[in-house]
Design a protein around this motif. Sequence first.
Motif, short mmCIF file in Angstrom:
data_model
loop_
_atom_site.label_atom_id
_atom_site.label_comp_id
_atom_site.label_asym_id
_atom_site.label_seq_id
_atom_site.Cartn_x
_atom_site.Cartn_y
_atom_site.Cartn_z
N LEU A 428 0.73 -1.19 -0.10
CA LEU A 428 0.01 -0.03 -0.07
C LEU A 428 0.92 1.47 -0.06
O LEU A 428 1.76 1.33 0.80
CB LEU A 428 -0.78 0.15 1.28
CG LEU A 428 -2.07 -1.16 1.31
CD1 LEU A 428 -2.57 -1.03 2.50
CD2 LEU A 428 -2.69 -1.04 0.19
N ASP A 519 -11.97 -2.67 0.32
CA ASP A 519 -11.15 -1.59 -0.04
C ASP A 519 -12.24 -0.45 -0.35
O ASP A 519 -11.69 0.59 -1.02
CB ASP A 519 -10.27 -2.08 -1.41
CG ASP A 519 -11.18 -2.85 -2.47
OD1 ASP A 519 -12.53 -2.61 -2.31
OD2 ASP A 519 -10.68 -3.38 -3.22
N TYR A 628 -6.06 -0.65 4.46
CA TYR A 628 -4.99 -0.01 4.95
C TYR A 628 -4.76 -0.20 6.47
O TYR A 628 -3.46 -0.24 6.94
CB TYR A 628 -5.31 1.39 4.88
CG TYR A 628 -4.49 2.25 3.59
CD1 TYR A 628 -3.28 2.84 3.72
CD2 TYR A 628 -5.25 2.08 2.40
CE1 TYR A 628 -2.93 3.40 2.52
CE2 TYR A 628 -4.65 2.79 1.25
CZ TYR A 628 -3.37 3.24 1.23
OH TYR A 628 -2.65 3.66 0.32
N THR A 642 -14.28 -6.77 -2.23
CA THR A 642 -13.16 -6.22 -3.40
C THR A 642 -14.16 -6.04 -4.51
O THR A 642 -15.07 -6.44 -4.86
CB THR A 642 -11.95 -6.86 -3.43
OG1 THR A 642 -11.05 -5.87 -4.19
CG2 THR A 642 -11.95 -8.10 -3.90
N THR A 651 -3.76 -3.06 -3.22
CA THR A 651 -4.65 -3.65 -2.17
C THR A 651 -4.94 -5.04 -2.51
O THR A 651 -5.09 -5.85 -1.54
CB THR A 651 -6.03 -2.87 -2.31
OG1 THR A 651 -6.71 -3.04 -3.69
CG2 THR A 651 -6.14 -1.36 -2.16
#
Length: 749
Positions: A428, A519, A628, A642, A651
């Motif tokens: 990331l 995400d 994150y 996702t 990601t």
Amino acid sequence: MGGGEAGSVPDSAGDLLAAEFMHTTARGVEGRLPDPQLHSHVWITSVVRKDGQVAAVRSRPVFRAAREGGAYYRAALARELVQAGYRLETGTGKNARYFEIAGIAPETLEAFSARSREVRHAIDAFRAAHGRDPREDELRTLKVSSREAKKAQTRPELEAHWEHAAKDSGMTRGQAEEMRPRRGRRLAGADDEWACRVLDQATADRAIVGADVVRAVALEQAAGVMDPDRALRALDELCDHGALIELQDGRITTAAVRNREERLVAHTRTLANDLTVTVPEVARETALRRVAEQRGIQLSDEQQAAVQVLTGPERIAALIGQAGTGKGVVIDTAARAEQAAGRTVLGVAVAGATAQRLGEDSPSLAGQTQTIDALISRADHGHQPIDASTTVIVDEAGMADTQRLDALTDLVVREGAKLVLVGDGRQLPSIGPGGMFDQLTQHAPTSELTHVRRTQDPAERAAWRHLRNGDPEPAMAHYLARNQLHLTDTRTQAIEAAVRRYDALSTQLGHTAIALMTDGPNTEIDAMNARAQHLRRARGELGAHALAIPVEDDTTPTYALRQGDRITWTRSQPVPNGDRVENGTRGTVAAIDPHGRALITVDGSRRHIEVAGDQVGALRLAYASHVYRQQGATVDRAVTVTGGWQTSRETAYVEASRAREGSDWHVSREDLGTHGNDPNRIERLADAMRITGAQIPSTTVPAAPTPTRSFAPAHLAPIAPRLEPLVEHSPFPDPTRPHVPTPAPGVTR
């Protein structure tokens, strides 16, 4: 626009035809009177080609221009409000993009926003209970409390209701009089503060941006300050003075960003050429022996080679640690070797939780970790001694933005210390302008760990490698073959399936052994957390007392916390006579009392932290989190939602590589755009996972030798006068009413 008999041919429009609809209230909800909200909807019906013919509108450029067009609209509206005599409060809202009429007390704003929050609360509660959004008929019948005795039928009745609501909120007649327009007010015009705000905001997210972003920021910061057309011309002046730099590919950066990147590279070269750090071989051997004895593991040849590089004589070194390759034990060994040589070793990271995890994964750094910002601040104030005998290790350095790395490197250079950067540019990126970790590894002694240890499954390792290398199709085929790739029709269904899977796994293995990730946006995370909490509550696993989260803004979740809930801190919390709790720290609610206090048992240390009052506003449910929040974490199983617009190569790699024993992927046809057809689902998902979200330093793109861009071309002149010649050709009657500002092309709301 489209045009031509042979089909749709992209071309620039000579003008446009649009209809504007002025609204003065927010959308009404059953059982509630609408709140006041002045806004316009502009319906672009068609365009006029340069040859005078009417043609269809190409919608994609319109939507892409939404931010810029909306900014122009607000700047024009602010100009007319100031000219009408109103005072404005500028720089409000998200990223200071908006403005408000000055003089309205926060209590009054709160009173008029409380209704929409009640509706949102009811919708969120329905979603948590049923795992889906309410249908239109269900939305109309949601139980929303109402104090109105009757529904207003006319505009005077509605205004009377608003007046009573304002009085009830504490607004006085004097405050209302103060808000009345006064003649003679004017826009302040361009100034240094406006220019600084534009330069800061334009590159707040990335070092290189499109000209459309720069125009949008200039217009956002101009609202209530200057005329929108004047703001666009002022951008050309910033280019002339070198503050804005046009790059060879037509994109834009700022001189401040470019100078920072160049300074960072120069500092790295200086540190790499300074061979004044002494770590004897006996210190490395001692460290390797202690790690073997205390942790019961022998470092591989690859890991030992990394330790050799990190403890070398240079004042800077770097380690590229692919996901799951055991960088924690390498850091621990290198830190022990430096300590054995008489050096002080400090561990830092961008996030407090990452710094805390660094201390847990590398015991030699226990009690010696903190955030980068905290180290710089303490050093600048004399609270953290740093000198030539100090080594600073930065974990997850790939997530460090350029400004932080520049400030830290400057500190290291100034004080004669050593810097060790540990990260992975394929994972990331930073939140702000960054991408410098990969650049710095080209100028510093660097080692790389490639052998994955987190999972022992060869097929899983291969899937991670494919994702890392930007070849996601074989990886997704692997998960599909193992029945770990699950497809639903809608994103809501994908979320429900993911939460159900997490619930089953966490019941079996425990919540700390499972990572539930997305995400997507924070609203999605809130919905997932509320649903997971509801499932636990339905089984009687949570306490009866609820602790509401204080409302700070429109993003505050509507759920409450209960005994037994998994929670996380979203900002640091000071602790009397103890170490503060860092942002990102997780724990479990041990107790809630009737006075609004919660006792939290912190993961890892097991210490108990009391949270009360405004501190409760920092707590959030932690069943689900954004990807994150998971970088650097290791769990047994992972469950991921996702496939949406935020999905990227980085990601996907991080999502896959968190779990020792496999990951479940939940994707919707709605996100992939397959309209219910599955044959190409892998290819479509792979396309999304090939797109990189990596930060790109501005120095990787040369400056344009001869800048040619102008930010204020003719087509961005005021729009209304250019529409006047078209009135006689308009299919709509000419409304005789006062002019209101019309947004630039592309505005739909």
